[in-house]
Enzyme design. Structure first.
Site, short mmCIF file in Angstrom:
data_model
loop_
_atom_site.label_atom_id
_atom_site.label_comp_id
_atom_site.label_asym_id
_atom_site.label_seq_id
_atom_site.Cartn_x
_atom_site.Cartn_y
_atom_site.Cartn_z
N ARG A 160 39.32 34.83 40.47
CA ARG A 160 39.83 36.09 40.98
C ARG A 160 41.28 36.22 40.51
NH1 ARG A 160 37.13 33.46 45.20
NH2 ARG A 160 35.27 34.56 45.96
N LYS A 184 38.99 32.04 48.60
CA LYS A 184 38.93 32.71 49.90
C LYS A 184 38.67 31.69 51.00
CE LYS A 184 37.43 37.30 48.44
NZ LYS A 184 36.40 38.35 48.60
N HIS A 256 39.23 42.15 36.99
CA HIS A 256 37.95 41.96 37.66
C HIS A 256 36.79 42.15 36.70
CE1 HIS A 256 36.13 41.05 41.48
NE2 HIS A 256 35.29 42.06 41.37
N ARG A 259 36.28 38.95 35.03
CA ARG A 259 35.56 38.02 35.91
C ARG A 259 34.06 38.30 35.83
NH1 ARG A 259 35.67 34.86 40.77
NH2 ARG A 259 34.46 35.74 42.49
N HIS A 282 31.71 31.99 45.20
CA HIS A 282 30.94 32.81 46.14
C HIS A 282 30.36 31.92 47.23
CE1 HIS A 282 30.06 36.17 42.96
NE2 HIS A 282 31.24 36.31 43.53
N TYR A 291 24.47 39.78 39.35
CA TYR A 291 24.51 39.63 37.89
C TYR A 291 23.11 39.52 37.31
CZ TYR A 291 29.44 38.96 38.78
OH TYR A 291 30.73 39.14 39.20
#
Length: 311
Positions: A160, A184, A256, A259, A282, A291
């Site tokens: 990110r 995150k 992004h 990414r 994730h 994806y």
């Protein structure tokens, strides 16, 4: 059991919990605050407080967003913030119920992410490498090498943009074959670096270490900013300018999008979905599965466009 706790105090308590117990990032906390304060303003117009709102009030809040033309994704995010908030109130004994429990999330069409082809990414990287050649203007040379390093790191790891610009300097001192990325929720993951990214990073670090202003900085990409490191908006701006110089539409390029390119190019070349999930950071594989949907959609488009019997 309703509670007399004020809305502001309840929101502050909720955000403190999300920060202390769940390690929510600053951007996430700000997003929660905006959603909750906006909902509180709506509730005030209905002569009720957010803490004491019922399911009818919350449904009306989401309906108002729909009337105002907010996308279903924005409505879903607002509902998600409210769910977290009311579950907190229920868990802490500030309410005897959770009014969001019977509310369905707005249906949304899952937009396929923008993607760049491998050829387009190669052109972008080639442009960055060409511009990162030694020159008399040391400031311009440093900035060009930094942009090249940022771009190589981003495409090599799929980080990110906030993870990339906020990399600690110590991350690359012990082992440049891997990076330890804090994502995150303060979760850490190891991501491998390509040989090309390692070489560009080594060149950049050598230049960085010669700048007296940055020698004591704890950040890999230091800058004169409030955070002390390069702002993601600055990187995004420089990336778009680089794309334009490479003859690529600037609107089609962003950190992004790169990414997304990292993930989709891995899958196109046979990577395992679980491995891509881990590399992207994730928490849920369903997020990564977009994806695979994207690849399936493009295969359908390919057949519909080129198969002789498609008509």
């Amino acid at each position: 059991m309703q509670n007399n706790l004020s809305t502001d105090a309840a929101i502050d308590s909720f955000l403190e919990m999300m920060s202390a117990e769940r390690g929510a990032a600053e951007n996430t906390l700000e997003s929660y605050r905006r959603d909750l304060e906006t909902a509180a303003e709506f509730m005030a117009g209905r002569k009720t407080g957010l803490v004491s709102a019922n399911s009818v009030d919350i449904k009306a809040c989401l309906d108002e967003m729909n009337i105002q033309g907010f996308a279903s994704t924005s409505q879903a995010r607002r509902l998600s913030s409210l769910r977290q908030f009311f579950r907190f109130l229920y868990t802490e004994g500030m309410r005897s119920d959770d009014p969001t429990g019977i509310i369905d999330a707005p249906k949304k069409n899952q937009a396929l992410p923008k993607i760049m082809s491998e050829d387009t990414v190669s052109r972008l990287l080639a442009q960055a490498e060409t511009e990162a050649q030694p020159q008399e203007d040391m400031s311009g040379y440093f900035n060009a090498v930094r942009l090249h390093a940022l771009l190589e790191l981003l495409y090599a790891t799929g980080m990110r943009v906030s993870e990339l610009v906020g990399l600690p300097e110590k991350t690359i001192r012990s082992n440049q074959r891997f990076l330890l990325v804090r994502g995150k929720g303060a979760k850490e993951r190891m991501v491998p670096l390509s040989v090309k990214a390692q070489n560009v990073l080594q060149l950049y670090v050598g230049l960085r270490d010669r700048v007296p202003e940055w020698q004591d900085s704890p950040w890999l990409f230091p800058a004169r900013s409030e955070s002390g490191y390069l702002a993601r908006q600055v990187f995004a701006r420089d990336l778009k300018a680089l794309a334009a110089r490479a003859g690529i539409a600037a609107a089609a390029v962003s950190p992004h999008v790169l990414r997304h390119a990292f993930a989709s190019h891995l899958l196109q070349n046979g990577a395992d979905l679980r491995a891509v999930q881990q590399l992207l950071g994730h928490s849920d594989i369903s997020t990564t599965q977009i994806y695979t949907h994207m690849l399936e959609e493009r295969l359908h488009q390919l057949v519909a466009t080129h198969h002789p019997l498609a008509d």
